[in-house]
Design an enzyme around this catalytic site. Structure first.
Site, PDB file in Angstrom:
ATOM      1  N   LYS A 265      40.845  36.459  46.377  1.00 20.97           N
ATOM      2  CA  LYS A 265      39.275  35.752  47.105  1.00 20.97           C
ATOM      3  C   LYS A 265      38.817  36.625  47.551  1.00 20.97           C
ATOM      4  O   LYS A 265      37.534  35.970  47.208  1.00 20.97           O
ATOM      5  CB  LYS A 265      40.031  34.686  47.521  1.00 20.97           C
ATOM      6  CG  LYS A 265      40.876  33.465  46.196  1.00 20.97           C
ATOM      7  CD  LYS A 265      40.535  32.847  44.905  1.00 20.97           C
ATOM      8  CE  LYS A 265      41.415  32.272  44.614  1.00 20.97           C
ATOM      9  NZ  LYS A 265      41.551  31.312  45.434  1.00 20.97           N
ATOM     10  N   CYS A 456      31.766  19.687  14.585  1.00 18.31           N
ATOM     11  CA  CYS A 456      31.503  18.971  16.067  1.00 18.31           C
ATOM     12  C   CYS A 456      29.750  19.019  15.736  1.00 18.31           C
ATOM     13  O   CYS A 456      28.595  19.844  14.596  1.00 18.31           O
ATOM     14  CB  CYS A 456      31.415  19.401  16.993  1.00 18.31           C
ATOM     15  SG  CYS A 456      30.459  21.370  17.152  1.00 18.31           S
TER      16      CYS A 456
END
Length: 482
Positions: A265, A456
Site C-alpha cells: 500500500k 449490449c
C-alpha cells in the site's frame, strides 16, 4: 417538452457569487451531458432553477434519466408550460391534465406563485381543489398524506402543470471542487468512493494498479468507464494504468511476509502521488474503511499516509461492508464488483495489524526503488472517452456484425434489470440472456458449436467482453451492432 431543475439545497445557502458560479457550472455540465441526445436542446439558468427545453419527444425518457444522474441536482420537475387567463382557466387545464390520475384517489392541490396577481396561492389551491373534487366523483380531498398531490406553479401569465417529479443525486456540480485521483481496483469500495467524490463536485480521475494481467485491467476499465459515463460524463478524465506486477514480484522476493500488505500500500501511494503531481491533481481517493482488513487499522493507515505529502481522502472510513454494498447496488457497480478478482488479499498470509515504522523502513531498504520509478515512468494514460475506441482496436480480430448466419445466437449481456426493462426481441434469431458478470463462469456451459453474437446497448461492454472471451480461448464470439 420542458424540465425544471431544482438545485441541491447546499448550493442555495452559498453567498451570491459562489451560488452564481455553481449554477453556471451546473448549467454547463447539463449542456455537456445532454448534447448527445438533442443538439437543439436549450438550457437556461435562473437564480433558483435551471430550465431544460427540448424538441425531440423521442428522447424525453433518456433526457430525464440523464438529468437524475448529474451531480448538483436535487430534483427534476417535468412540466407542461401553458398560458392562462384566470383561476377558472387554471382549473380547466388542471382538470384535463390530472383527471385520470385522480380517479378513485385522495388528493390535495399545492401551488407556488411568482409575479403580480389578484389572487394568492391559497386561493388557487382552494378553487382548483374544489373544482376537481366536484368534477371527479370518485376523487376525495385529503390535505394530509393524500395519495396524489397536484403540483402547480404560477409565474406571471404562465402556468406550469407538473407532470412528474424525479429525484436527482444531489451534491455539488462536478468542477466546483478540485480534481482527485481515485485508486480503483474494481471492487465494491473503490467504485463507491469514486462516486461519492463525483457527487461532492470533484472531477475524478482513475489510477489502476494492474496485478492480474490484461483480463483484470479490462474489468476495471469497465467499472471506471461505467462510473464516468453514468455520473461524470460532463468532463474529460484520465484513466491511468500502472503495471504493478514487477513491484509485487520485488515485494514477494525481498520483504518479510507480515509487512507485505502495508509496504504494498505504501508503494501504491508513492506511485499514485507521483502520478497526481504529474497531472496537477490535489488529492488521492481510496475505498479504505477502518478495520476492514489488516492494512486498514489506524496504525497502518498512518504509516501508509506517511510516505506522501499528498492529501488522501477516505470517504468510506466509517462505513461497514453492508452499507458499502448497498451503495454499490444503488449506483450499479455491484455486479462488476462481485466478479472482480481481489489480488491484494493473497499477497500476505499473516499480515500485521500494527506495523512498526522502524521495521517497515528496514524492510523497505531491501526494496529496489528503481523498479517503482520505472513502472511510474511507463504508466499508460488514456482519456476515458477513448476506452471504447481502444477496445475496438484491441478486438479488431473480433468481428462486428449487423446480420445473422444460420448458426448464430444473440447473447444479451446486459444486467437482469436492464433486460427486464427493455427485453430484446429480434425476428428470426434466438436471443439468450447471460449477464456480463456471469460470462467468465457460465459462457463455457453454452453450446460451443454455435456462434455467439454479444450485444449490449452502447457496444462498449460487448467489445470488452468479446476481448476477454477471446483471451480465454473462445473463438466463437462476435459483436452484434444492428
Amino acid at each position: 417538452m420542458k424540465f425544471i431543475i431544482k438545485l441541491f439545497p447546499e448550493i442555495t445557502i452559498k453567498s451570491q457569487s459562489v451560488r452564481l458560479r455553481f449554477i453556471k457550472i451546473l448549467t454547463g455540465n447539463i449542456r455537456n451531458v445532454l448534447k448527445h441526445y438533442d443538439e437543439t436542446l436549450a438550457v437556461v439558468r435562473h437564480w433558483d432553477n435551471i430550465e431544460v427545453r427540448a424538441k425531440d419527444e423521442n428522447q424525453r425518457l433518456a433526457i430525464r434519466d440523464a438529468l437524475t444522474r448529474i451531480p448538483g441536482i436535487h430534483h427534476i420537475l417535468e412540466v407542461e408550460d401553458v398560458p392562462f387567463t384566470d383561476m377558472h382557466d387554471i382549473f380547466e387545464k388542471a382538470l384535463v391534465q390530472y383527471r385520470d390520475q385522480l380517479e378513485g384517489k385522495t388528493f390535495c392541490v399545492r401551488v407556488k406563485r411568482r409575479g403580480k396577481h389578484d389572487f394568492s396561492s391559497i386561493d388557487v389551491e382552494r378553487y382548483v381543489g374544489g373544482g376537481l373534487n366536484q368534477h371527479i366523483e370518485s376523487a376525495r380531498v385529503k390535505l394530509t398524506n393524500p395519495e396524489v398531490t397536484v403540483h402547480l406553479e404560477v409565474e406571471d401569465d404562465r402556468l406550469l402543470l407538473i407532470k412528474g417529479r424525479y429525484e436527482g443525486i444531489g451534491g455539488f456540480p462536478i468542477g466546483t471542487q478540485e480534481d482527485v485521483l481515485s485508486l480503483i481496483s474494481g471492487g465494491f469500495d473503490s467504485g463507491v468512493s469514486s462516486y461519492m467524490l463525483m457527487r461532492r463536485g470533484c472531477r475524478v480521475h482513475y489510477c489502476f494498479f494492474n496485478l492480474g494481467g490484461a483480463a483484470h485491467e479490462i474489468g476495471v476499465r469497465q467499472v471506471a468507464h461505467y462510473l464516468w459515463n453514468r455520473f461524470g460524463s460532463s468532463h474529460r478524465v484520465r484513466f491511468v494504468a500502472i503495471n504493478f506486477e514487477p513491484v509485487v514480484g520485488e515485494i514477494l522476493e525481498k520483504i518479510d511476509d507480515g509487512q507485505m500488505g502495508v509496504i504494498l500500500k505504501r508503494m501504491m501511494v508513492r506511485a499514485a502521488s507521483k502520478v497526481a503531481e504529474r497531472y496537477g491533481v490535489q488529492a488521492l481517493v481510496t475505498g479504505e474503511a477502518l478495520g476492514q482488513v489488516s492494512s486498514q487499522t489506524l496504525t497502518n493507515l498512518r504509516l501508509i499516509d506517511n510516505v506522501s505529502d499528498t492529501l488522501i481522502l477516505r470517504p468510506l472510513i466509517s462505513y461497514d461492508k453492508e452499507h458499502i454494498i448497498n451503495l454499490a447496488r444503488q449506483i450499479g457497480t455491484e455486479d462488476f464488483a462481485r466478479t472482480m478478482p481481489e489480488y491484494c488479499g493473497v499477497i500476505s498470509k499473516s499480515p500485521t495489524v500494527k506495523a512498526v515504522k522502524s521495521k517497515i523502513e528496514a524492510e523497505e531498504e531491501k526494496f529496489d526503488f528503481s523498479i517503482l520509478d520505472k513502472v511510474v515512468e511507463e504508466v499508460n494514460n488514456v482519456d476515458i472517452r477513448e476506452i471504447a475506441q481502444q477496445t475496438e482496436q484491441e478486438v479488431v480480430e473480433v468481428e462486428t456484425v449487423n446480420g445473422f448466419g444460420p448458426n448464430d445466437v444473440i447473447l444479451d449481456i446486459r444486467s437482469i434489470d436492464e433486460q427486464e426493462d427493455k427485453p430484446l426481441k429480434v425476428e428470426g434469431i434466438d436471443v439468450v440472456s447471460l449477464p456480463f458478470y456471469k460470462l467468465s463462469t457460465k459462457f463455457g456451459d453454452l453450446d460451443q458449436n454455435r456462434t455467439w453474437l454479444l450485444w449490449c446497448e452502447r457496444g462498449v461492454m460487448s467489445r470488452l467482453q468479446a476481448l476477454y472471451l477471446r483471451e480465454q480461448g473462445f473463438n466463437n464470439v462476435k459483436v452484434y451492432r444492428p
